[in-house]
Design an enzyme around this catalytic site. Structure first.
Site, PDB file in Angstrom:
ATOM      1  N   LYS A   8       0.806  -1.307   0.099  1.00 15.14           N
ATOM      2  CA  LYS A   8      -0.043   0.003  -0.076  1.00 15.14           C
ATOM      3  C   LYS A   8       0.764   1.375  -0.004  1.00 15.14           C
ATOM      4  O   LYS A   8       1.897   1.120   0.439  1.00 15.14           O
ATOM      5  CB  LYS A   8      -0.799   0.101   1.387  1.00 15.14           C
ATOM      6  CG  LYS A   8      -0.140   0.109   2.747  1.00 15.14           C
ATOM      7  CD  LYS A   8       0.059   1.551   2.853  1.00 15.14           C
ATOM      8  CE  LYS A   8       0.657   1.278   4.364  1.00 15.14           C
ATOM      9  NZ  LYS A   8       1.429   2.558   4.919  1.00 15.14           N
ATOM     10  N   VAL A  91      10.739  -4.508   4.250  1.00 16.25           N
ATOM     11  CA  VAL A  91      10.079  -4.384   5.516  1.00 16.25           C
ATOM     12  C   VAL A  91      10.319  -3.150   6.427  1.00 16.25           C
ATOM     13  O   VAL A  91      11.538  -2.523   6.005  1.00 16.25           O
ATOM     14  CB  VAL A  91      10.834  -5.718   6.175  1.00 16.25           C
ATOM     15  CG1 VAL A  91      10.352  -5.633   7.683  1.00 16.25           C
ATOM     16  CG2 VAL A  91      10.408  -6.968   5.491  1.00 16.25           C
ATOM     17  N   ALA A  93       9.053  -0.198   5.755  1.00  9.84           N
ATOM     18  CA  ALA A  93       9.475   0.633   4.860  1.00  9.84           C
ATOM     19  C   ALA A  93       8.142   1.610   4.393  1.00  9.84           C
ATOM     20  O   ALA A  93       8.049   2.467   3.484  1.00  9.84           O
ATOM     21  CB  ALA A  93       9.996  -0.162   3.580  1.00  9.84           C
ATOM     22  N   GLY A  97       3.668  -4.219   4.609  1.00 14.30           N
ATOM     23  CA  GLY A  97       3.923  -5.445   3.952  1.00 14.30           C
ATOM     24  C   GLY A  97       3.427  -6.466   4.934  1.00 14.30           C
ATOM     25  O   GLY A  97       2.813  -7.506   4.571  1.00 14.30           O
ATOM     26  N   GLY A  98       3.593  -6.407   6.320  1.00 14.88           N
ATOM     27  CA  GLY A  98       3.140  -7.514   7.209  1.00 14.88           C
ATOM     28  C   GLY A  98       1.492  -7.474   7.167  1.00 14.88           C
ATOM     29  O   GLY A  98       0.762  -8.486   7.171  1.00 14.88           O
ATOM     30  N   SER A  99       0.888  -6.127   7.166  1.00 16.74           N
ATOM     31  CA  SER A  99      -0.294  -6.196   7.161  1.00 16.74           C
ATOM     32  C   SER A  99      -0.998  -6.914   5.753  1.00 16.74           C
ATOM     33  O   SER A  99      -2.087  -7.552   5.663  1.00 16.74           O
ATOM     34  CB  SER A  99      -0.948  -4.571   7.099  1.00 16.74           C
ATOM     35  OG  SER A  99      -0.520  -4.003   8.329  1.00 16.74           O
ATOM     36  N   ASP A 132      -3.833  -1.580   9.896  1.00 12.94           N
ATOM     37  CA  ASP A 132      -3.886  -1.571   8.323  1.00 12.94           C
ATOM     38  C   ASP A 132      -4.358  -2.592   7.763  1.00 12.94           C
ATOM     39  O   ASP A 132      -4.591  -2.482   6.546  1.00 12.94           O
ATOM     40  CB  ASP A 132      -2.262  -1.166   7.893  1.00 12.94           C
ATOM     41  CG  ASP A 132      -1.799   0.109   7.859  1.00 12.94           C
ATOM     42  OD1 ASP A 132      -2.801   0.973   8.152  1.00 12.94           O
ATOM     43  OD2 ASP A 132      -0.788   0.407   7.881  1.00 12.94           O
TER      44      ASP A 132
HETATM   45  P1  ATP Z   1       3.277   0.356   8.020  1.00 20.19           P
HETATM   46  O1  ATP Z   1       3.434   0.882   6.769  1.00 20.19           O
HETATM   47  O2  ATP Z   1       1.824  -0.426   8.105  1.00 20.19           O
HETATM   48  O3  ATP Z   1       3.750   0.808   9.261  1.00 20.19           O
HETATM   49  P2  ATP Z   1       5.666  -1.181   7.647  1.00 20.19           P
HETATM   50  O4  ATP Z   1       5.754  -1.522   5.996  1.00 20.19           O
HETATM   51  O5  ATP Z   1       6.547   0.096   7.941  1.00 20.19           O
HETATM   52  O6  ATP Z   1       4.319  -1.197   7.916  1.00 20.19           O
HETATM   53  P3  ATP Z   1       6.217  -3.938   7.832  1.00 20.19           P
HETATM   54  O7  ATP Z   1       6.876  -3.964   6.699  1.00 20.19           O
HETATM   55  O8  ATP Z   1       4.660  -4.490   7.744  1.00 20.19           O
HETATM   56  O9  ATP Z   1       6.019  -2.553   8.181  1.00 20.19           O
HETATM   57  O10 ATP Z   1       6.761  -4.511   9.316  1.00 20.19           O
HETATM   58  C1  ATP Z   1       6.915  -4.170  10.311  1.00 20.19           C
HETATM   59  C2  ATP Z   1       7.357  -4.993  11.516  1.00 20.19           C
HETATM   60  O11 ATP Z   1       6.174  -6.150  11.565  1.00 20.19           O
HETATM   61  C3  ATP Z   1       8.788  -5.747  11.467  1.00 20.19           C
HETATM   62  O12 ATP Z   1       9.077  -5.353  12.650  1.00 20.19           O
HETATM   63  C4  ATP Z   1       8.151  -7.136  11.286  1.00 20.19           C
HETATM   64  O13 ATP Z   1       9.204  -7.993  12.176  1.00 20.19           O
HETATM   65  C5  ATP Z   1       6.963  -7.423  11.675  1.00 20.19           C
HETATM   66  N1  ATP Z   1       6.136  -8.501  10.768  1.00 20.19           N
HETATM   67  C6  ATP Z   1       5.505  -9.341  11.280  1.00 20.19           C
HETATM   68  N2  ATP Z   1       5.097 -10.373  10.384  1.00 20.19           N
HETATM   69  C7  ATP Z   1       5.542  -9.681   9.227  1.00 20.19           C
HETATM   70  C8  ATP Z   1       5.502 -10.080   7.824  1.00 20.19           C
HETATM   71  N3  ATP Z   1       4.788 -11.036   7.300  1.00 20.19           N
HETATM   72  N4  ATP Z   1       6.064  -9.497   6.930  1.00 20.19           N
HETATM   73  C9  ATP Z   1       6.666  -8.379   7.537  1.00 20.19           C
HETATM   74  N5  ATP Z   1       6.750  -7.875   8.378  1.00 20.19           N
HETATM   75  C10 ATP Z   1       6.124  -8.666   9.552  1.00 20.19           C
END
Ligand code: ATP
Length: 284
Positions: A8, A91, A93, A97-99, A132
């Site tokens: 997203k 990750v 970023a 990605g996790g959501s 999210d």
């Molecule tokens: P947002 O934009 O929603 O803040 P993000 O992109 O900054 O999310 P993510 O990459 O979704 O962050 O992940 C952040 C944290 O979630 C990491 O610390 C990671 O260890 C944990 N996590 C748990 N499951 C996952 C997964 N399937 N993929 C990525 N990270 C995950």
């Protein structure tokens, strides 16, 4: 079953304030992109849950959001799931990605079990995994409010190309919120104008209103983010901004050729760059 977990973007991101519970009230126009992870899901009859998270530094147990979602969906059924993720979304970023992985698991299990939960029911489950996740279940475009879980569907972006660039550093989300809280005044994105431009199918109108309040409080990293944005706009992007709490930056292009040139130029400076397009939803 293999489904794509679409990343997203926050086309706009505003922080309205901080509640007594410590959570910040957000207002963001979000959009899914075609770029994402592949998530393979198989049911297990012995109730076991396993995951290959796709990267050695990601949790390979119940802390992974994909496993959390699977446990929640299958609670009380006696079934479990084998999950394998081909990780592409960077990750920590700002691309959720996790959501996205959690939402992909919910959609896959809904199809695999034949339970046929409605989108609203799936979103309700998703909200228990993370704020999210409901958006990642819905996909397409939406205004997200509250902690990000209160959604109002919006029209998708008009046809365009999107360049993504993740510089080689991450930005601490709690630190950014703390800096926002210390600011007495701050700029706000024109969220209403951005939504009106989406309604009108006006790509240039959307792109020039892309703005993320966190860009205002980046400190030393601000110049790196600004340099990527400048390159994108110099090379034809109609607008560019950072997504979420960064550090991924995106640019919206009307011309696919311009986008390709910008992607090539950025790829010479940064290892993680991608060329993609908007994703309006519609996959199992
Ligand atoms: P947002 O934009 O929603 O803040 P993000 O992109 O900054 O999310 P993510 O990459 O979704 O962050 O992940 C952040 C944290 O979630 C990491 O610390 C990671 O260890 C944990 N996590 C748990 N499951 C996952 C997964 N399937 N993929 C990525 N990270 C995950």
């Amino acid at each position: 079953m293999i489904v794509t977990a679409h990343g997203k973007l926050n086309l706009s991101l505003d922080v309205l304030g901080r509640g007594d519970d410590g959570y910040h009230a957000l207002r963001s126009v979000m959009h899914t992109v075609a770029f994402g992870d592949d998530v393979q899901v198989e049911l297990t009859s012995d109730g076991s849950f396993t995951i290959d998270p796709g990267q050695s530094y990601l949790p390979a147990d119940g802390r992974n959001l994909a496993v959390k979602a699977a446990r929640l969906f299958l609670e009380g059924t006696g079934l479990g799931a084998d999950i394998r993720i081909t990780k592409r979304i960077p990750v920590c970023a700002g691309m959720g990605g996790g959501s996205a992985d959690a939402a992909a698991v919910l959609r896959a299990l809904n199809a695999l079990t034949g339970r046929n939960m409605t989108a609203e029911e799936l979103s309700g489950l998703g909200a228990q995994v993370g704020s999210d996740v409901p958006f990642c279940v819905a996909e397409g475009s939406a205004l997200a409010e509250g902690r990000g879980e209160q959604l109002t569907a919006l029209p998708s972006l008009p046809r365009c190309s999107i360049v993504l660039c993740k510089p080689a550093f991450s930005i601490s989300t709690p630190e950014l919120f703390a800096r926002i809280d210390r600011r007495r005044s701050r700029l706000h994105p024109d969220t209403a104008g951005l939504m009106a431009a989406l309604e009108a199918g006006d790509l240039a109108g959307v792109a020039r209103r892309c703005f993320n309040v966190f860009e205002d409080v980046l400190g030393g990293r601000g110049s790196d983010i600004a340099a990527i944005k400048s390159l994108l706009t110099d090379m034809g992007a109609l607008g560019a901004a950072m997504t979420g709490s960064g550090s991924t930056v995106f640019g919206l292009f009307a011309s696919e050729d311009d986008a390709k040139d910008a992607w090539e130029a950025l790829s010479g400076q940064h290892q993680e760059c991608w060329l993609t397009r908007p994703w309006s939803g519609g996959q199992a």
